[in-house]
Scaffold this active site. Structure first.
Site, PDB file in Angstrom:
ATOM      1  N   ASP A 124       0.796  -1.229   0.000  1.00 43.06           N
ATOM      2  CA  ASP A 124       0.000   0.000   0.000  1.00 43.06           C
ATOM      3  C   ASP A 124       0.831   1.283   0.000  1.00 43.06           C
ATOM      4  O   ASP A 124       0.330   2.342   0.345  1.00 43.06           O
ATOM      5  CB  ASP A 124      -0.966   0.011   1.182  1.00 43.06           C
ATOM      6  CG  ASP A 124      -0.264   0.298   2.486  1.00 43.06           C
ATOM      7  OD1 ASP A 124       0.936  -0.024   2.603  1.00 43.06           O
ATOM      8  OD2 ASP A 124      -0.907   0.855   3.396  1.00 43.06           O
ATOM      9  N   GLU A 125       2.086   1.209  -0.381  1.00 45.41           N
ATOM     10  CA  GLU A 125       2.847   2.455  -0.475  1.00 45.41           C
ATOM     11  C   GLU A 125       3.873   2.395  -1.595  1.00 45.41           C
ATOM     12  O   GLU A 125       4.339   1.315  -1.967  1.00 45.41           O
ATOM     13  CB  GLU A 125       3.511   2.822   0.859  1.00 45.41           C
ATOM     14  CG  GLU A 125       4.540   1.852   1.309  1.00 45.41           C
ATOM     15  CD  GLU A 125       5.130   2.211   2.668  1.00 45.41           C
ATOM     16  OE1 GLU A 125       5.740   3.292   2.800  1.00 45.41           O
ATOM     17  OE2 GLU A 125       4.998   1.387   3.577  1.00 45.41           O
TER      18      GLU A 125
HETATM   19 MG   LIG Z   1      -0.647   2.677   4.525  1.00 44.14          MG
END
Ligand SMILES: [Mg+2]
Length: 408
Positions: A124-125
């Protein structure tokens, strides 16, 4: 300390941090990602404390918590049972990792529209280099704003961004922007932006370093930035040099490698299963030295040594030894791995894989009780000299006795 060094220590800016005049590095981080994905199917849960990972009577740990749940002290990696006690009325959901992977891919494909250089660092990054993308999406700040809005419009998932001159500063910025925020750190403002933050906010500084710094009376980045590079190096070894740079928003070459590791390991799978003792000994010695070198580069010492043996047929065994004092010298670590090997090896079976791992890591490499002072000094000198040579000529060239047979 020489005059020049003192001057640099007093006047925070390090000369070797060549700064670009435009903030081009973007860190994008999805907000409470797993929770946000679950909420796509359960919009009724918006604004409620939500915990993903399982039920509060299960043995597992929290894999994500909504911002509302975090207000009750719930965070990821906490046992589900503890979370259940902290907030009994939270909604507990099972995780669906295949689904998170699919949404992550969708986000990644949006990112790819904004720059050819996208580095997904986790599910998620990501980091993006926006240099040279002006013709597509305008200046970096405008492009970032557009990018974050596009993600949320097309996926329905909230996210935050940090735009800065270095990856480190960009990551801290996106964290400060959460949730649904964008923080831009203008070139030259890095130190000012980081100064008031607790040291733990700096990527790579974990619990161990935080504790060591607190013992020195250092709690904020500003306080860390006041310490001279020489002093940091005396205390933390090469990790001290990294800390000096980090306190000023500087990156190292490799973000991930520069973080404070939880364990350091190396393993090797044989092309052909073997029970040839000289071969096994020499490999073990080689692995042990590789692991040791990384340990020292991080300025750490280890208390727990773990040996992995996988036999033909895939049964794997791990055996650990915890030393009375943290160790960091090749000779001690190698001897301990050999002893573990001799003690636990099944001589009748062929071996497919050997692995060495060091954990229970602490700062400072003193092995006071194991060696007398003069021998220790000699060995440390030798070790440093060998590391220098390895750095210059590649690892395979310089090895301590016992692994000389191995060709790299
Ligand atoms: Mg995050």
């Amino acid at each position: 300390m020489p005059d020049l060094a003192r001057f640099r220590a007093l006047h925070a800016e390090a000369e070797d941090l060549a700064r670009p005049s435009v903030a081009n590095i973007l860190h994008v981080d999805m907000d409470a990602f797993f929770v946000s994905v679950e909420l796509l199917d359960r919009p009724d849960l918006h604004g409620k404390p939500v915990v993903v990972g399982g039920q509060p009577d299960q043995r597992g740990v929290v894999s994500a918590a909504s911002y509302e749940a975090r207000k009750f002290g719930i965070h990821s990696a906490m046992p589900l049972r503890t979370a259940g006690k902290l907030c009994p009325h939270a909604v507990f959901l099972d995780g669906h990792h295949a689904k998170y992977g699919e949404w992550s891919d969708r986000v990644a494909s949006i990112l790819a529209r904004f720059s050819p250089i996208v580095e997904m660092v986790s599910i998620d990054e990501a980091y993006l280099d926006l240099a040279g993308t002006e013709r597509m999406h305008g200046p970096p700040l405008a492009a970032t704003d557009k990018l974050l809005r596009t993600i949320t419009r097309e996926t329905g998932l909230p996210c935050s961004g940090g735009l800065a001159t270095t990856r480190l500063t960009a990551k801290v910025a996106s964290d400060q922007g959460k949730p649904r925020g964008l923080v831009w750190v203008a070139p030259g403002q890095e130190a000012q932006f980081l100064s008031p933050l607790p040291v733990r906010k700096i990527p790579g500084i974990g619990e161990v370093t935080e504790r060591a710094l607190r013992a020195l009376g250092i709690e904020t980045v500003a306080q860390l930035a006041e310490i001279s590079p020489e002093r940091l190096e005396t205390i933390f070894g090469q990790w001290g040099t990294a800390l000096y740079r980090k306190a000023r928003g500087g990156d190292s070459y490799e973000f991930v490698l520069d973080a404070e590791p939880k364990s350091i390991s190396h393993n090797h799978t044989f092309g052909e299963d073997t029970n040839d003792l000289p071969t096994l000994h020499s490999l073990l010695s080689h692995l042990s030295q590789k692991t040791c070198k990384r340990l020292r580069e991080a300025g750490l010492a280890a208390r727990t040594l773990t040996l992995t043996i996988r036999y033909a047929g895939f049964d794997a065994y791990t055996r650990s030894r915890t030393m009375p004092e943290p160790v960091h010298l090749d000779a001690d670590i190698q001897a301990a791995f050999l002893a573990l090997f001799e003690e636990h090896r099944d001589t009748k079976r062929k071996i497919r894989l050997l692995g060495t791992a060091l954990s229970n890591l602490t700062h400072g490499g003193e092995q006071l009780n194991l060696l007398d002072a003069s021998r220790r000094e000699k060995l440390e000198k030798l070790t440093r000299a060998a590391d220098d040579l390895r750095n210059r000529f590649g690892f395979g060239k310089i090895q301590f006795g016992g692994s000389l047979k191995r060709e790299e």
